[in-house]
Design a protein around this motif. Structure first.
Motif, PDB file in Angstrom:
ATOM      1  N   ASP A  97       0.961  -1.203  -0.097  1.00 59.91           N
ATOM      2  CA  ASP A  97       0.157  -0.137   0.122  1.00 59.91           C
ATOM      3  C   ASP A  97       0.868   1.445  -0.019  1.00 59.91           C
ATOM      4  OD1 ASP A  97      -2.275  -1.782   0.202  1.00 59.91           O
ATOM      5  OD2 ASP A  97      -2.218  -1.640   2.244  1.00 59.91           O
ATOM      6  N   ALA A  98       0.369   2.422  -0.334  1.00 58.03           N
ATOM      7  CA  ALA A  98       0.894   3.633  -0.018  1.00 58.03           C
ATOM      8  C   ALA A  98       1.046   4.460   1.012  1.00 58.03           C
ATOM      9  CB  ALA A  98       0.219   4.621  -1.121  1.00 58.03           C
ATOM     10  N   GLY A  99       1.752   3.511   2.003  1.00 58.48           N
ATOM     11  CA  GLY A  99       2.230   4.082   3.208  1.00 58.48           C
ATOM     12  C   GLY A  99       1.022   3.865   4.284  1.00 58.48           C
ATOM     13  N   GLY A 100       1.282   4.239   5.547  1.00 58.45           N
ATOM     14  CA  GLY A 100       0.360   4.180   6.646  1.00 58.45           C
ATOM     15  C   GLY A 100       0.839   3.532   7.935  1.00 58.45           C
ATOM     16  N   VAL A 101       0.027   3.108   8.735  1.00 59.64           N
ATOM     17  CA  VAL A 101       0.266   2.422   9.999  1.00 59.64           C
ATOM     18  C   VAL A 101       0.471   0.839   9.847  1.00 59.64           C
ATOM     19  CG1 VAL A 101      -0.474   2.225  12.288  1.00 59.64           C
ATOM     20  CG2 VAL A 101      -1.085   4.253  11.264  1.00 59.64           C
ATOM     21  N   VAL A 102       1.606   0.499  10.538  1.00 61.40           N
ATOM     22  CA  VAL A 102       1.657  -1.174  10.603  1.00 61.40           C
ATOM     23  C   VAL A 102       2.028  -1.420  11.693  1.00 61.40           C
ATOM     24  CG1 VAL A 102       2.424  -1.195   8.047  1.00 61.40           C
ATOM     25  CG2 VAL A 102       4.295  -0.772   9.844  1.00 61.40           C
ATOM     26  N   GLY A 103       2.020  -2.697  12.271  1.00 58.51           N
ATOM     27  CA  GLY A 103       2.223  -3.174  13.608  1.00 58.51           C
ATOM     28  C   GLY A 103       3.455  -3.887  13.579  1.00 58.51           C
ATOM     29  N   SER A 104       3.952  -4.228  14.688  1.00 59.45           N
ATOM     30  CA  SER A 104       5.333  -4.780  15.040  1.00 59.45           C
ATOM     31  C   SER A 104       5.273  -5.835  16.234  1.00 59.45           C
ATOM     32  CB  SER A 104       6.474  -3.773  15.375  1.00 59.45           C
ATOM     33  OG  SER A 104       6.196  -2.979  16.667  1.00 59.45           O
ATOM     34  N   LYS A 105       6.329  -6.669  15.995  1.00 60.40           N
ATOM     35  CA  LYS A 105       6.406  -7.525  17.311  1.00 60.40           C
ATOM     36  C   LYS A 105       8.028  -7.458  18.036  1.00 60.40           C
ATOM     37  CE  LYS A 105       7.296 -12.732  17.823  1.00 60.40           C
ATOM     38  NZ  LYS A 105       7.438 -13.840  17.083  1.00 60.40           N
ATOM     39  N   VAL A 106       7.844  -7.508  19.397  1.00 64.65           N
ATOM     40  CA  VAL A 106       9.019  -7.128  19.898  1.00 64.65           C
ATOM     41  C   VAL A 106       9.711  -8.471  19.907  1.00 64.65           C
ATOM     42  CG1 VAL A 106      10.150  -6.426  22.124  1.00 64.65           C
ATOM     43  CG2 VAL A 106       8.195  -5.398  21.568  1.00 64.65           C
ATOM     44  N   VAL A 107      11.268  -8.337  19.387  1.00 65.47           N
ATOM     45  CA  VAL A 107      11.958  -9.603  19.540  1.00 65.47           C
ATOM     46  C   VAL A 107      12.903  -9.664  20.833  1.00 65.47           C
ATOM     47  CG1 VAL A 107      13.945 -10.793  18.249  1.00 65.47           C
ATOM     48  CG2 VAL A 107      12.107  -9.498  17.080  1.00 65.47           C
ATOM     49  N   HIS A 108      13.328  -8.533  21.240  1.00 64.29           N
ATOM     50  CA  HIS A 108      14.151  -8.277  22.241  1.00 64.29           C
ATOM     51  C   HIS A 108      14.227  -6.897  22.936  1.00 64.29           C
ATOM     52  CE1 HIS A 108      17.483  -9.471  24.868  1.00 64.29           C
ATOM     53  NE2 HIS A 108      18.140  -8.474  24.477  1.00 64.29           N
ATOM     54  N   HIS A 109      14.216  -6.852  24.339  1.00 64.72           N
ATOM     55  CA  HIS A 109      14.132  -5.650  24.941  1.00 64.72           C
ATOM     56  C   HIS A 109      15.544  -5.599  25.629  1.00 64.72           C
ATOM     57  CE1 HIS A 109      13.331  -2.621  28.196  1.00 64.72           C
ATOM     58  NE2 HIS A 109      12.365  -2.288  27.267  1.00 64.72           N
ATOM     59  N   PHE A 110      16.216  -4.704  25.580  1.00 62.14           N
ATOM     60  CA  PHE A 110      17.476  -4.352  26.118  1.00 62.14           C
ATOM     61  C   PHE A 110      17.615  -3.779  27.588  1.00 62.14           C
ATOM     62  CE2 PHE A 110      17.828  -4.045  21.328  1.00 62.14           C
ATOM     63  CZ  PHE A 110      18.710  -4.984  21.229  1.00 62.14           C
ATOM     64  N   GLY A 111      16.741  -3.584  28.241  1.00 65.12           N
ATOM     65  CA  GLY A 111      16.896  -3.122  29.671  1.00 65.12           C
ATOM     66  C   GLY A 111      17.502  -2.145  29.862  1.00 65.12           C
ATOM     67  N   ASP A 112      18.517  -1.933  30.500  1.00 60.52           N
ATOM     68  CA  ASP A 112      19.354  -0.707  30.797  1.00 60.52           C
ATOM     69  C   ASP A 112      20.261  -0.357  29.857  1.00 60.52           C
ATOM     70  OD1 ASP A 112      18.138  -0.484  33.326  1.00 60.52           O
ATOM     71  OD2 ASP A 112      19.527  -1.546  34.544  1.00 60.52           O
ATOM     72  N   VAL A 113      20.428  -1.258  28.719  1.00 63.35           N
ATOM     73  CA  VAL A 113      21.474  -0.826  27.799  1.00 63.35           C
ATOM     74  C   VAL A 113      20.679   0.072  26.962  1.00 63.35           C
ATOM     75  CG1 VAL A 113      22.721  -1.691  25.730  1.00 63.35           C
ATOM     76  CG2 VAL A 113      22.469  -2.953  27.762  1.00 63.35           C
ATOM     77  N   ARG A 114      21.034   1.329  26.628  1.00 59.08           N
ATOM     78  CA  ARG A 114      20.393   2.355  25.792  1.00 59.08           C
ATOM     79  C   ARG A 114      20.859   2.553  24.626  1.00 59.08           C
ATOM     80  NH1 ARG A 114      15.986   4.178  28.699  1.00 59.08           N
ATOM     81  NH2 ARG A 114      16.081   6.106  27.485  1.00 59.08           N
ATOM     82  N   ARG A 115      22.125   2.492  24.491  1.00 63.50           N
ATOM     83  CA  ARG A 115      22.746   3.115  23.193  1.00 63.50           C
ATOM     84  C   ARG A 115      22.932   2.068  22.004  1.00 63.50           C
ATOM     85  NH1 ARG A 115      27.479   7.102  24.446  1.00 63.50           N
ATOM     86  NH2 ARG A 115      27.420   7.554  22.358  1.00 63.50           N
ATOM     87  N   VAL A 116      21.926   1.277  21.809  1.00 66.58           N
ATOM     88  CA  VAL A 116      21.896   0.344  20.609  1.00 66.58           C
ATOM     89  C   VAL A 116      21.761   0.927  19.207  1.00 66.58           C
ATOM     90  CG1 VAL A 116      21.038  -1.948  19.867  1.00 66.58           C
ATOM     91  CG2 VAL A 116      20.876  -1.144  22.404  1.00 66.58           C
ATOM     92  N   GLU A 117      22.793   1.020  18.401  1.00 65.89           N
ATOM     93  CA  GLU A 117      22.910   1.546  17.160  1.00 65.89           C
ATOM     94  C   GLU A 117      22.510   1.194  15.874  1.00 65.89           C
ATOM     95  OE1 GLU A 117      23.276   5.018  17.374  1.00 65.89           O
ATOM     96  OE2 GLU A 117      23.904   5.341  19.350  1.00 65.89           O
ATOM     97  N   GLY A 118      22.513  -0.478  15.944  1.00 65.24           N
ATOM     98  CA  GLY A 118      22.146  -0.958  14.433  1.00 65.24           C
ATOM     99  C   GLY A 118      21.973  -2.322  14.638  1.00 65.24           C
ATOM    100  N   VAL A 119      21.402  -3.136  13.950  1.00 67.78           N
ATOM    101  CA  VAL A 119      20.881  -4.520  13.849  1.00 67.78           C
ATOM    102  C   VAL A 119      21.379  -5.047  12.623  1.00 67.78           C
ATOM    103  CG1 VAL A 119      18.488  -4.111  13.406  1.00 67.78           C
ATOM    104  CG2 VAL A 119      19.221  -6.261  14.418  1.00 67.78           C
ATOM    105  N   ALA A 120      21.739  -6.230  12.577  1.00 69.95           N
ATOM    106  CA  ALA A 120      21.856  -7.261  11.206  1.00 69.95           C
ATOM    107  C   ALA A 120      21.840  -8.638  11.815  1.00 69.95           C
ATOM    108  CB  ALA A 120      23.170  -6.980  10.690  1.00 69.95           C
ATOM    109  N   VAL A 121      20.691  -9.296  11.239  1.00 68.78           N
ATOM    110  CA  VAL A 121      20.263 -10.810  11.196  1.00 68.78           C
ATOM    111  C   VAL A 121      21.101 -11.747  10.339  1.00 68.78           C
ATOM    112  CG1 VAL A 121      18.595 -12.741  11.724  1.00 68.78           C
ATOM    113  CG2 VAL A 121      18.261 -10.071  12.354  1.00 68.78           C
ATOM    114  N   ASP A 122      21.908 -12.416  10.827  1.00 71.69           N
ATOM    115  CA  ASP A 122      22.747 -13.341   9.854  1.00 71.69           C
ATOM    116  C   ASP A 122      22.097 -14.425   9.245  1.00 71.69           C
ATOM    117  OD1 ASP A 122      22.803 -15.448  11.710  1.00 71.69           O
ATOM    118  OD2 ASP A 122      24.771 -15.002  12.600  1.00 71.69           O
ATOM    119  N   HIS A 123      22.852 -15.348   8.386  1.00 75.30           N
ATOM    120  CA  HIS A 123      22.322 -16.317   7.819  1.00 75.30           C
ATOM    121  C   HIS A 123      21.711 -17.514   8.464  1.00 75.30           C
ATOM    122  CE1 HIS A 123      26.315 -17.406   8.500  1.00 75.30           C
ATOM    123  NE2 HIS A 123      26.024 -18.815   8.023  1.00 75.30           N
TER     124      HIS A 123
END
Length: 353
Positions: free
Chosen positions: A305-331
């Motif tokens: 569709d041409a933009g709009g609202v979508v939902g998400s699923k939480v995979v991991h919560h980092f707790g007190d770790v604040r400065r998470v800057e990037g993610v990559a999921v490997d093979h």
């Protein structure tokens, strides 16, 4: 969670993207390779390569090195790399389009660049990889603001309006800058901190700021990436705007920190606060609630569709770790995160059974 110190300078890393085909990895004795960007440097000094020795446990065998590049006539004219994404044998780097924490907006942060994976590999034996840079002079700021016009956004606030918008307009007029007039009084400052390609070739730009009026993170599609490099007269063209409607809130607004995909318009993302607390950030002076949101790894899928609202699923919560800057999921489905920590940059790996 396994953690590895990357021993990179300067100690401000942002985003991750996978690089190299299996045959290239095998040629060097690796089974995983990522690019990250170091955002306290010019574009040509920003990229770094993170590699893992084939067969080694995921908490061992990591190495990091700078990718030496040649930016030609654009050398030294950019700063603040914040995002990276790979597609069709190229790595793309994106400047924040933002400014320092006290403002104003900076034209040196308004750019996109690319370097071929082949050139990166060749540079490992000596020499420099060729880095192509397109300097926007706030043209991407203009395109994103125009795309966001239909979205109700969190108000800029009086301090941000003065520091980022009014001060930038005034400087452009006073110094008769070529970009004068590109920034308008009703604009929102734009802070890009994540990027990834859709299946259709559009580049999704994940915004740390602004967010929706309800505190939800925003994605904007840049539609003509290749044209920007092929035609010196091309200007950025932005289209769809996506809102992650179940992430963030008015009490704890949330922006994007990193994006990743394995195709099919399914994405992994890191989301978190709007700016770092304790650093005199103008955004937080206007919106102290912008420091509340914790970092999370979420997963979502975009429809056609041409933009709009979508939902998400939480995979991991980092707790007190604040400065998470990037993610990559490997093979193998394991998630890797680049994290800024006091005095060093860390790569953390979340191993899924």
């Amino acid at each position: 969670m396994h953690e590895t110190d990357l021993h990179l300078e300067p100690n401000e890393a942002s985003d991750l993207c996978r690089v190299f085909t299996p045959d290239v990895l095998a040629r060097h004795g690796w089974d995983r390779a990522f690019v990250t960007v170091l955002d306290e440097a010019t574009a040509e000094d920003a990229p770094a390569l993170l590699v893992h020795a084939a067969g080694a446990p995921l908490d061992e065998g990591w190495a990091a090195q700078r990718i030496l590049t040649d930016a030609g006539l654009n050398a030294g004219k950019t700063e603040d790399a914040e995002a990276c994404a790979s597609r069709d044998g190229y790595v793309y780097l994106v400047g924040s389009q933002f400014g320092k924490k006290a403002g104003p907006l900076s034209a040196k942060r308004s750019w996109i660049a690319r370097v071929s994976e082949q050139s990166i590999e060749e540079s490992l034996a000596g020499g420099r990889a060729e880095l192509e840079i397109v300097r926007f002079k706030f043209a991407l700021h203009r395109a994103i603001n125009d795309a966001l016009a239909a979205v109700e956004l969190l108000p800029v606030g009086p301090l941000g309006r003065q520091a980022y918008v009014e001060e930038t307009i005034a400087r452009g007029q006073l110094k008769a800058k070529s970009w004068s007039g590109t920034i308008r009084p009703t604009d929102h400052p734009i802070n890009v901190e994540a990027a990834e390609f859709r299946a259709n070739g559009n580049l999704l730009l994940g915004l740390r700021y602004p967010v929706s009026a309800d505190g939800h993170p925003l994605l904007v599609e840049l539609e003509n990436v290749d044209e920007l490099f092929d035609d010196p007269n091309a200007v950025p063209r932005c289209g769809n705007v996506w809102i992650i409607g179940d992430a963030g809130s008015v009490e704890a607004p949330t922006g994007f920190r990193g994006l990743d995909t394995h195709g099919g318009d399914r994405f992994d993302a890191v989301i978190g606060d709007l700016d770092a607390s304790g650093k005199s950030a103008t955004v937080l002076a206007d919106h102290p609630e912008g420091a509340v949101a914790a970092s999370e790894h979420v997963r979502f899928e975009l429809p056609s569709d041409a933009g709009g609202v979508v939902g998400s699923k939480v995979v991991h919560h980092f707790g007190d770790v604040r400065r998470v800057e990037g993610v990559a999921v490997d093979h193998e489905g394991h998630a890797h995160y680049v994290i800024d920590e006091e005095g060093h940059v860390a790569l953390r790996t979340l191993v899924f059974d």
